[in-house]
Every structure is written in C-alpha cells, then in structure tokens.
Design a protein around this motif. Sequence first.
Motif, mmCIF file in Angstrom:
data_model
loop_
_atom_site.group_PDB
_atom_site.id
_atom_site.type_symbol
_atom_site.label_atom_id
_atom_site.label_comp_id
_atom_site.label_asym_id
_atom_site.label_seq_id
_atom_site.Cartn_x
_atom_site.Cartn_y
_atom_site.Cartn_z
ATOM 1 N N ARG A 30 0.694 -1.284 0.136
ATOM 2 C CA ARG A 30 -0.021 -0.138 0.064
ATOM 3 C C ARG A 30 1.075 1.283 -0.071
ATOM 4 O O ARG A 30 2.003 1.308 0.692
ATOM 5 N N TYR A 31 0.450 2.304 -0.808
ATOM 6 C CA TYR A 31 1.327 3.507 -0.957
ATOM 7 C C TYR A 31 0.157 4.614 -0.443
ATOM 8 O O TYR A 31 -0.992 4.441 -0.658
ATOM 9 N N VAL A 32 0.751 5.804 -0.132
ATOM 10 C CA VAL A 32 -0.228 6.789 0.496
ATOM 11 C C VAL A 32 0.448 7.760 -0.348
ATOM 12 O O VAL A 32 1.371 8.124 -0.633
ATOM 13 N N ALA A 33 -0.673 8.768 -1.041
ATOM 14 C CA ALA A 33 -0.422 9.785 -1.489
ATOM 15 C C ALA A 33 -0.583 11.254 -0.701
ATOM 16 O O ALA A 33 -1.784 11.446 -0.042
ATOM 17 N N LEU A 34 0.590 12.011 -0.448
ATOM 18 C CA LEU A 34 0.654 12.882 0.523
ATOM 19 C C LEU A 34 0.726 14.432 -0.099
ATOM 20 O O LEU A 34 1.459 14.528 -1.242
ATOM 21 N N VAL A 35 0.042 15.345 0.135
ATOM 22 C CA VAL A 35 0.123 16.722 -0.081
ATOM 23 C C VAL A 35 0.101 17.614 1.111
ATOM 24 O O VAL A 35 -0.107 17.276 2.151
ATOM 25 N N ASP A 36 0.563 18.846 0.745
ATOM 26 C CA ASP A 36 0.766 19.999 1.608
ATOM 27 C C ASP A 36 1.469 19.602 2.988
ATOM 28 O O ASP A 36 0.810 19.608 4.204
ATOM 29 N N GLY A 37 2.612 18.756 2.988
ATOM 30 C CA GLY A 37 3.496 18.555 3.976
ATOM 31 C C GLY A 37 2.761 17.315 4.983
ATOM 32 O O GLY A 37 2.948 17.173 6.034
ATOM 33 N N GLY A 38 2.124 16.494 4.294
ATOM 34 C CA GLY A 38 1.600 15.436 5.177
ATOM 35 C C GLY A 38 0.197 14.993 4.878
ATOM 36 O O GLY A 38 -0.408 14.089 5.352
ATOM 37 N N LYS A 39 -0.815 15.731 4.366
ATOM 38 C CA LYS A 39 -2.119 15.578 4.297
ATOM 39 C C LYS A 39 -2.323 14.449 3.258
ATOM 40 O O LYS A 39 -2.127 14.619 2.009
ATOM 41 N N GLN A 40 -3.106 13.379 3.614
ATOM 42 C CA GLN A 40 -3.417 12.208 2.794
ATOM 43 C C GLN A 40 -4.442 12.664 1.608
ATOM 44 O O GLN A 40 -5.405 13.156 2.055
ATOM 45 N N ALA A 41 -4.336 12.486 0.472
ATOM 46 C CA ALA A 41 -5.132 12.956 -0.664
ATOM 47 C C ALA A 41 -5.315 11.690 -1.573
ATOM 48 O O ALA A 41 -5.914 11.880 -2.552
ATOM 49 N N GLY A 42 -4.820 10.524 -1.226
ATOM 50 C CA GLY A 42 -5.004 9.294 -1.961
ATOM 51 C C GLY A 42 -4.386 8.039 -1.660
ATOM 52 O O GLY A 42 -3.614 8.241 -0.720
ATOM 53 N N HIS A 43 -4.389 7.340 -2.608
ATOM 54 C CA HIS A 43 -3.601 5.661 -2.163
ATOM 55 C C HIS A 43 -3.659 5.047 -3.227
ATOM 56 O O HIS A 43 -4.084 5.168 -4.509
ATOM 57 N N GLN A 44 -2.551 4.115 -3.082
ATOM 58 C CA GLN A 44 -2.395 3.039 -4.271
ATOM 59 C C GLN A 44 -2.161 1.856 -3.678
ATOM 60 O O GLN A 44 -1.384 1.563 -2.742
ATOM 61 N N THR A 45 -2.861 0.909 -3.818
ATOM 62 C CA THR A 45 -2.814 -0.565 -3.362
ATOM 63 C C THR A 45 -2.480 -1.365 -4.665
ATOM 64 O O THR A 45 -3.301 -1.506 -5.538
ATOM 65 N N VAL A 46 -1.423 -2.348 -4.512
ATOM 66 C CA VAL A 46 -0.750 -3.143 -5.339
ATOM 67 C C VAL A 46 -1.104 -4.609 -4.852
ATOM 68 O O VAL A 46 -0.285 -4.880 -3.942
ATOM 69 N N THR A 47 -1.728 -5.506 -5.523
ATOM 70 C CA THR A 47 -1.642 -6.854 -4.955
ATOM 71 C C THR A 47 -1.517 -7.887 -6.162
ATOM 72 O O THR A 47 -2.032 -7.780 -6.906
ATOM 73 N N ARG A 48 -0.594 -8.743 -5.739
ATOM 74 C CA ARG A 48 -0.475 -9.968 -6.883
ATOM 75 C C ARG A 48 -1.083 -11.236 -6.397
ATOM 76 O O ARG A 48 -0.737 -11.450 -5.056
ATOM 77 N N GLY A 49 -1.814 -11.731 -6.724
ATOM 78 C CA GLY A 49 -2.625 -12.760 -6.575
ATOM 79 C C GLY A 49 -1.919 -14.068 -6.812
ATOM 80 O O GLY A 49 -1.081 -14.282 -7.603
ATOM 81 N N ASP A 50 -2.630 -15.159 -6.269
ATOM 82 C CA ASP A 50 -1.914 -16.493 -6.496
ATOM 83 C C ASP A 50 -2.175 -16.903 -8.060
ATOM 84 O O ASP A 50 -1.782 -17.976 -8.289
ATOM 85 N N ASP A 51 -3.048 -16.267 -8.735
ATOM 86 C CA ASP A 51 -3.215 -16.434 -10.186
ATOM 87 C C ASP A 51 -2.502 -15.951 -11.050
ATOM 88 O O ASP A 51 -2.646 -15.972 -12.383
#
Length: 682
Positions: A30-51
Amino acid sequence: MTRRGRAAGYAGLVALALGAADALAAETIRYVALVDGGKQAGHQTVTRGDDGVTRVEFIFKDNGRGPELKEEYVLAEDGTYRRYRVQGTSTFGAKVDERFERKGTKAEWKTTADAGAVDVAGTALYTPLGGAPAAFSVALGALGRRPDGKLPLIPSGALTARKVAQAQVHCGGKPREVHLMAMTGIGLTPTFAWATADASPRLFAYIYPGFLQLIEDGCQADANALETRQKQAEGEVLADLARRLGHRLAGATLIRNARVFDSEHARLGPASDVLVRDGRIVSVAPAGQGGAADQVVEAGGRVLLPGLFDMHGHVGRWDGGLNLASGVTTVRDMGNDNATLQQMLKEIEAGTLMSPDVVPAGFIEGESPFSARNGFVVKTLDEAKKAVDWYAEHGYPQIKIYNSFPKDLLKDTVAYAHAKGLRVSGHVPAFLRAQDAVDAGFDELQHVNQLMLNFFVDDKTDTRTLARFYLVADRTADLDLDGKPVQDFIASLAGKQVAIDPTLATFEFLHQRDGEMSPIVAAVADHLPPDVQRQRKAAEMNIPDDATAARYDRSFAKLVEFVGRAYRAGVPLVAGTDELPGFTLQRELELYVQAGLTPAQVLQVATWNGAKYSRTLDERGSIAPGKRADLVLIDGDPTADISDIRKVALVIKGDTAYYPSEIHEALGIEPFVAPVKVGAAR
C-alpha cells in the motif's frame, strides 16, 4: 508543469512517464499519497494474486478532482506486460478504458483514443495512455533484466534509467537503501522515481517536489528527507543543462538590422540596431547606426520582440527549456509551494537554473475537503492577514484567492492586501459569482470558466467540484452574449478595469474528443516525440456522443467570442496558460486573433500588458534603453500572421543567449527554424 494546475498536471505526467502497474511478489503493498506536507489525498494498493494477476487500485483527489483507476495485468518472463487492462475515470472525468495483449510476436492495444497492432521481436514494454504510478515498478523491473540498460517500448521508442542519488530510509524498524532513478525516453524531460535497491527493483516512492509524495505506507516520516535529496539531485542535473544550453554574452552585443516591435503602440517599427550590454538595452538606433560591439547578431530584417510573458504558470524546475525556446522570458507564477518557489527564485538569480524570470503571486486558499494545498490555507481573517503579510514581506506584487476561500472574509482580505500595496486576483470562491468578486475589489480574474460561471451559478452551487467545467461546457452554447446580464458584467469589468486572464487554450480540453489531437499542439505535433503525440490525443472530459460534442464545440466558440467582446469593450487582457509551457502560449495568442484582435494587439497583450499587470513595466515589456535585454528574434512576421510566433530563432534573456533549436533537440523536439547565432564582431 501544469495541466489545469498541479492535480491535472500530475495525471498527465504519470501517463507521459509510463502509466501502468506494478511487479511484486505474492503480497499487497500500500502506498499513500500526501500533499501539503503530510495531508493524505489518495492511495495506491498493489496486490499480486495466486493466479498470477496483479491488481492495482489508485485514487488521488486534490482540489476537488483527480483520477480513479483500477488495473489488472499479467507479466511475461522478461518483466513486460503480457496482458494489461485499466478502467476508471481521469482527472476531469473522462472515461478510461484501455487494454493490451501480446501473443508471441503480435502486440495489440485499444484505448478510448487509439488502437493499434505491431509485430515485436524480443523484449518490449507497452506504455499505456493512462494508468497508475505503480507503472514505475514494471519499467524498473524490466530494465533490470536488460544487460544493455535500454528497454524498447510499444508503440515506439526506448526507455533508459540511471541512478542519480541514493538514500537510507528507516521505516519498518530497520534501515533500507533506496535509489533515485532518472528515466528518459518518454515525455520531454526526465522522470524521477525512488526504487528499492534489491535484485528486483520496484517503486518505493514517487515524489513531485512541492506538490505530491507517493510513498510506501508506514514510511511517511522519510518522505521529506527524500524530497530534499531529490531536489538536490535534480538541481545538479539542471545546473549542467543550464551550462550547456545558455551562452553568456560578454561585453556589448549588437543586434543589427532588426524590425523592432513597438509594444506600447502595437506596431512594427523600421529596421533598427539594438545594442545591449550587461543584460540591459543600451540603445535603439536606425539600422547601420548601432555603433561598435564585441559581438553581433545579424538579424537580417527579422522581427525583434520584447520577451513574452506567460501570465499564468505554476512553474516547475524543468519548465524553463520549453518556455525559453518559445520566447517566454517572464512567467507569473499563480500558485506554488512557497518553499519550492523560493528555492527556484534563488536558483534563477544565481544562474544555476535555466528559466524565465518569475513574478510570484501569493496563493491563499480556505480550509475544506476540496482545498488545493498550495501556499497558505486559512480559516480566519487573522490567518489570511498573516498570509498577506508574508507575501508582502517577500516581495510578492499580488495575491491569488482560491476556490475554498471563506466568502465572509473576502472583502476584508482584499482591502487588507490593497492596504499592503498588493494586487488581488484569483478564482471566484465557492458559492459566489464573478460579479461578487469584482464588487469585493478583485483587480483580476483567472480563467474563462470562472468568468462564465457568473451566469450559471447561485449561492448554492458548489464550484469546487467538476461542475465548474461541465456547467460551462454544457450551458455556454445557449448564452446570449448580447443579453443584459453579459453586457452588464462586461461593463462592470471595463469600468473598474478588472483584468482577465482567460487561459483559453487550456480550456480547449472542454471540447477535445478522444482520438483528436489537442489543439494546443496540433500545429506542431509532427515536431514532438511519438509518445507525446499519442498522449495528446486522449480526451479529458466525458463527451459521450456527437450531440454533446457539438454542444461543447459551440460553448467553446462562445468563450472565445466573449474574450474578444470584453477586450473591445476596454477590459484589460493578459495572456496566460496553466498548461504545457511554451506551446500553450503560442496557441493562446492564436485564439486571441480568432476572438477578433489583430496580431499586433495580441503581441501587445503578451508583452506590454504582461509587464504592466505584473508591475514590471519599468524593467520589461518593451524594447527601450535602460530596460532588461529580454529579446526574441522571430524568423517571420507575427504582426501579419500570429502563427509565426512559433518561428523563434534566438532568445536573449539578460546576459544570456539561447538557441531554441538547441533546446528543442535536447528535449527530443524537431526544431522549427534554423538558429540565428551570436557571432564575433567584424
């Protein structure tokens, strides 16, 4: 870099950079997107499955807008995409639906803007039009498998990367080493990303200094240190670029036999000799009477303009080349991270950053879920006054009010700024109309949509959402420009001499459809790298059918007509962009001619008016003794054909000469005209 400000610019940058997904072990990161010195404005989640399928969710919201994307892909043994799919919406609500598949040597793709198929032998990485920043992991992983360090791309081109810095981070309880990679081969400038230092590198953090920090969740405490190190590394690269492409002028330089544009009176003068020394204009004399000099520019009857102004930038350290190559020697910055801008101003003054000079406007926003996180974000009048004080103390000539600024504080804040000697401009705060901002004392209004919303909103309309674009695109087509509401508004602007900064070219995205080349670059597209051409065919608005497209076309035509009517009524006009540097200003000036101005009047707007309304007229804006030697030599006559503004043969900014052809070649752009170089006096 901005497309409609930093949030839009981010989405375009990611797409130009790579735009896809991530290669990981069987786990979720999981990644977090920060603006203005630390305010969270979004995220990125990357999952590799068994498939074997990797799934990515990316959401980023800043200033009431941003992309929402879901990706799925499968990688081949060489780390490139075997199959890829992304769906969602872009920053401004356009549909994103893209797929790619490779079977053997056959690679096929289809997007909302294009489709294609190529035969590929060996390794090659597909570059999607739109996607998440997790793309860097795929690229870095595939590059790591290439012994020559060069990764062929689909549809065309090749990607390279080199390490420019390293750092230690301490998240997770133990030190980790990360590398700052500079990637080239896509877009017009390098793209920087922090990668893990293991055998299979992947994205650790993507940082756009002064705007965004996307970093692994749990590592937020390291983000500022990484940004500081990245700024240093980028600065070293940029200083080298400035040394290579800037040619210092020692002693006196004579520009011989140039037709000088009189920007004060909007007319082209006779052939003249212009003598400059130590970054200043010494004299303007009839041709043949310029006197002796250490070096000479043989203008050969070409047109000499004062340096152009872009009155609406959000400057970045990599913007300078595109601006200078287009003759832009001054940019008014209309909102930035204060620390980043102060650093840039120092670098420009020291000569280590190739850039136009910057006239800063102080950004003041109100606190809300929709806030843009630049400058100062305030809640009270006392906080607003402190922000004004800071900008006044730091030499800013004006402030810019933004969308969420508290409407109840507006009039008192404007009055306080005026008392401090600052101009006031901006967007129209939510739940107000443009006329309310004029009545509150604004000296200038930004963006044609902010002007036109005056006729479409009431005190319950929240213009911090995408409604501020879609209302204008949908309803302007039926607006009666001869009607009393429009005529009264124009009369109010003219009577109070409230300037307008319409950024018309930027708002051509309102009616651009998928598959159509952006009008900003349509006239120069064949000079641009293929990946940039392809990216510029992607729409940003949701235009579902032909009827909607026709309506949005009519609306944009009305926007252009409104600007022409306002100018003829005596409303002051300045030329700004808020989009791709350089090329956007050229298109903006063409649209002013389309609005009914003469080419000479347009050039006056881009020079004299720029200097007047940025309060630099004593130094810039015209070619006269004592003023700065900010000069642009055109291999054509833009007073007859404004499109000749693209034929820039030489730019002098102070004591440094630039050859646009050299800059364009360094950026992967095919030059437009042969350079006129500074030579030794004979």
